[in-house]
Scaffold this motif. Sequence first.
Motif, mmCIF file in Angstrom:
data_model
loop_
_atom_site.group_PDB
_atom_site.id
_atom_site.type_symbol
_atom_site.label_atom_id
_atom_site.label_comp_id
_atom_site.label_asym_id
_atom_site.label_seq_id
_atom_site.Cartn_x
_atom_site.Cartn_y
_atom_site.Cartn_z
ATOM 1 N N VAL A 192 20.797 -7.054 14.550
ATOM 2 C CA VAL A 192 21.076 -6.135 15.643
ATOM 3 C C VAL A 192 22.584 -6.056 15.820
ATOM 4 O O VAL A 192 23.302 -7.047 15.646
ATOM 5 N N ILE A 193 23.060 -4.867 16.118
ATOM 6 C CA ILE A 193 24.483 -4.665 16.347
ATOM 7 C C ILE A 193 24.600 -3.675 17.498
ATOM 8 O O ILE A 193 23.823 -2.731 17.594
ATOM 9 N N GLU A 194 25.522 -3.928 18.394
ATOM 10 C CA GLU A 194 25.578 -3.132 19.617
ATOM 11 C C GLU A 194 27.008 -3.091 20.136
ATOM 12 O O GLU A 194 27.740 -4.062 20.003
ATOM 13 N N GLU A 195 27.381 -1.981 20.746
ATOM 14 C CA GLU A 195 28.732 -1.867 21.310
ATOM 15 C C GLU A 195 28.663 -1.835 22.824
ATOM 16 O O GLU A 195 27.847 -1.124 23.389
ATOM 17 N N VAL A 196 29.524 -2.605 23.454
ATOM 18 C CA VAL A 196 29.630 -2.576 24.910
ATOM 19 C C VAL A 196 31.050 -2.133 25.247
ATOM 20 O O VAL A 196 32.018 -2.657 24.696
ATOM 21 N N GLN A 197 31.168 -1.148 26.132
ATOM 22 C CA GLN A 197 32.492 -0.684 26.552
ATOM 23 C C GLN A 197 33.013 -1.625 27.640
ATOM 24 O O GLN A 197 32.414 -1.737 28.693
ATOM 25 N N SER A 198 34.123 -2.310 27.353
ATOM 26 C CA SER A 198 34.698 -3.202 28.361
ATOM 27 C C SER A 198 35.640 -2.408 29.263
ATOM 28 O O SER A 198 35.981 -1.266 28.975
ATOM 29 N N GLN A 199 36.042 -3.017 30.371
ATOM 30 C CA GLN A 199 37.052 -2.365 31.218
ATOM 31 C C GLN A 199 38.434 -2.573 30.637
ATOM 32 O O GLN A 199 39.304 -1.718 30.750
ATOM 33 N N SER A 200 38.646 -3.735 30.007
ATOM 34 C CA SER A 200 39.915 -3.948 29.300
ATOM 35 C C SER A 200 39.813 -5.145 28.379
ATOM 36 O O SER A 200 39.080 -6.101 28.649
ATOM 37 N N ILE A 201 40.534 -5.045 27.264
ATOM 38 C CA ILE A 201 40.699 -6.183 26.364
ATOM 39 C C ILE A 201 42.196 -6.351 26.190
ATOM 40 O O ILE A 201 42.891 -5.393 25.854
ATOM 41 N N SER A 202 42.700 -7.556 26.428
ATOM 42 C CA SER A 202 44.133 -7.764 26.185
ATOM 43 C C SER A 202 44.329 -9.031 25.373
ATOM 44 O O SER A 202 43.490 -9.930 25.388
ATOM 45 N N GLY A 203 45.432 -9.079 24.637
ATOM 46 C CA GLY A 203 45.733 -10.257 23.822
ATOM 47 C C GLY A 203 45.251 -10.092 22.395
ATOM 48 O O GLY A 203 45.040 -8.975 21.916
#
Lengths: 378, 378
Positions: free
Chosen positions: A312-323
């Motif tokens: 299974v593979i799935e994408e979740v939209q985050s509010q932000s990714i930093s670093g």
Amino acid sequence: MKFIIQKDYLVQSVQDVMKAVSSRTTIPILTGIKIVATEEGVTLTGSDSDISIESFIPNEEEGKEIVDIQKPGSVVLPARFFSEIVKKLPKDIVELDVQSNFLTIIRSGKAEFNLNGLDAEEYPHLPQIEENNMFRLPTDLLKNMIRQTVFAVSTSETRPILTGVNWKVDGKELTCIATDSHRLALRKATIETGNEATYNVVIPGKSLSEFSKILDDSHELVDIVITENQVLFKTKHLLFFSRLLDGNYPDTSRLIPADSKTDVILNVKEFLQSIDRASLLAREGRNNVVKLSTLDEGIVEISSNSPEIGKVIEEVQSQSISGEELKISFSAKYMLDALKALEGTDIKINFTGAMRPFVIRTLEDDSMLQLILPVRTY
Amino acid sequence: MKFIIQKDYLVQSVQDVMKAVSSRTTIPILTGIKIVATEEGVTLTGSDSDISIESFIPNEEEGKEIVDIQKPGSVVLPARFFSEIVKKLPKDIVELDVQSNFLTIIRSGKAEFNLNGLDAEEYPHLPQIEENNMFRLPTDLLKNMIRQTVFAVSTSETRPILTGVNWKVDGKELTCIATDSHRLALRKATIETGNEATYNVVIPGKSLSEFSKILDDSHELVDIVITENQVLFKTKHLLFFSRLLDGNYPDTSRLIPADSKTDVILNVKEFLQSIDRASLLAREGRNNVVKLSTLDEGIVEISSNSPEIGKVIEEVQSQSISGEELKISFSAKYMLDALKALEGTDIKINFTGAMRPFVIRTLEDDSMLQLILPVRTY
């Protein structure tokens, strides 16, 4: 002993003290419930020697008569039978009447039970606890603190101290910590206290779970008394005693990373459902492992692979990714437990590389923290 | 095979056919669900070789599109995983797409599962059933007939034929009988049929229990087809096949006494609660036995005794007692099962002495009967 009592109150009290009664005790009299009638009311006690629960039913409450004591006295009745009997009695009023040899007659309407009782003098005494030093927490907060930490205790007896929750009181702050050495849950709260005592004790996870089942969601204050080997929780009509675990709880403060290399902010619900789906296939593989990868444009990819079944593979939209960019694997079960324990709608996860523990906090509240050790798959 | 489907319909269908799927099968492909897409819609099949369930999802229902078939075809997917996956998919629309080697892609929103499928050609064929001779019953009546008899089948494999329910059709009357040789349940109903076929078959109790879980409480008619070794139940979108049990069911008609020496008329609820209370102590003694005695003035005394624990004695006011005085002992469990199976508010019990089977019927309805053999304690 002889008294007449409102059935509802008796049923509730019996149900509460039953939480402490175990059928697998080595002390036969502890399979019973102790019933003591005094001029003030009726006290029921159940115990498995680790946990003891005492419930008091006053003669009257808010002007309503609950118990009519006709003759003070005491008896121990077989808990399992007594609890099933009182639940199924036909009328709202129950009479308990102890005859010679502790034979007890339970009457309600046209139904009459005779139960062979035991001498209450044979019942072990509850620990005597000095109530000088105590602190207070609202019931609902206490219940939450238990819920948010107790799931993370160890279920293995390899290190018995980890089957408990570490309660530390310093001034007006209570910190509860549980860890099974693969993950850790921490929750802080401000307590009401008249003194500046410090405590550092370990309460068995099982005791806290049982206690939390009795608690309602009210704001009423619970009194908490800690002694050398016992903790006592006092609510309006209930005393809950538990023994403490012997030994020193490990210092967990160094486990929690202070720095962070990748920070992700996410909606709890969406993330939780995605991990839940990925765990459907992860469950088959070893260790229930799912993989998290950061992609461009704030997308977090959750995947898992169980060669025989599928992937299974799935994408979740985050509010932000930093670093830094990150690929990390962890137990889906630990992540689900942690996410369910946290309150609030948004969480922040601080990663310090694929091999280091990571920390989950809610955005809104700094008083709780969940830490998970990754699984090495790279 | 490729189609797009409304998730709700898929979830419901999968849940229905899962009732027939067993994880303990000796035929590996039966741990899967067969999915066939044709121009008309999608058919799902689950089977444990005793029971088979086929559920059809039409392309559209009442003008609403449910399935969009893009390429007809078929596949078998692992039932446990597939059922958990469809339940947890994020969106209302699901796409199923079978690639080479039966690798199946399940897409919904941003989630994508790959499941290793199997060739549907390898899946056992369902029995071919001639549908010339069939009869009909409303769903709710059929469900009741199953509920009121199936609990009385034997759970022991000593006489395998008694693990089934005997269905006899004679003209327009269906009679269902179950017995484990200690008690018997019988229920009759009038069926809708165009012919005058007679049947005398035995349907496994387990099949009927599973089937009744799928039935709703509607008045829609269920078509029933009986062949030499199979029974087929047809509802709107569902086919339920069960094998029949081999062998001759015993003739139970002589078991039911025609005469009666003591007749008691009672309120079901009061009597049931009284037996339930008495059984609390009876459970400990051998055989869960309670005693019933007729007293003066229409009073029935229910009692039970478990020397180590205690005893219970209770009076129930009957509506009438006629005939000889009686003391009789019987299994509390059998009596509770029988009382719960009967409908209506009042029952009539016909006793023919303390050693003979007795019969319980509702006052209102003669189409059902419960018979219990007493326990000899006098």
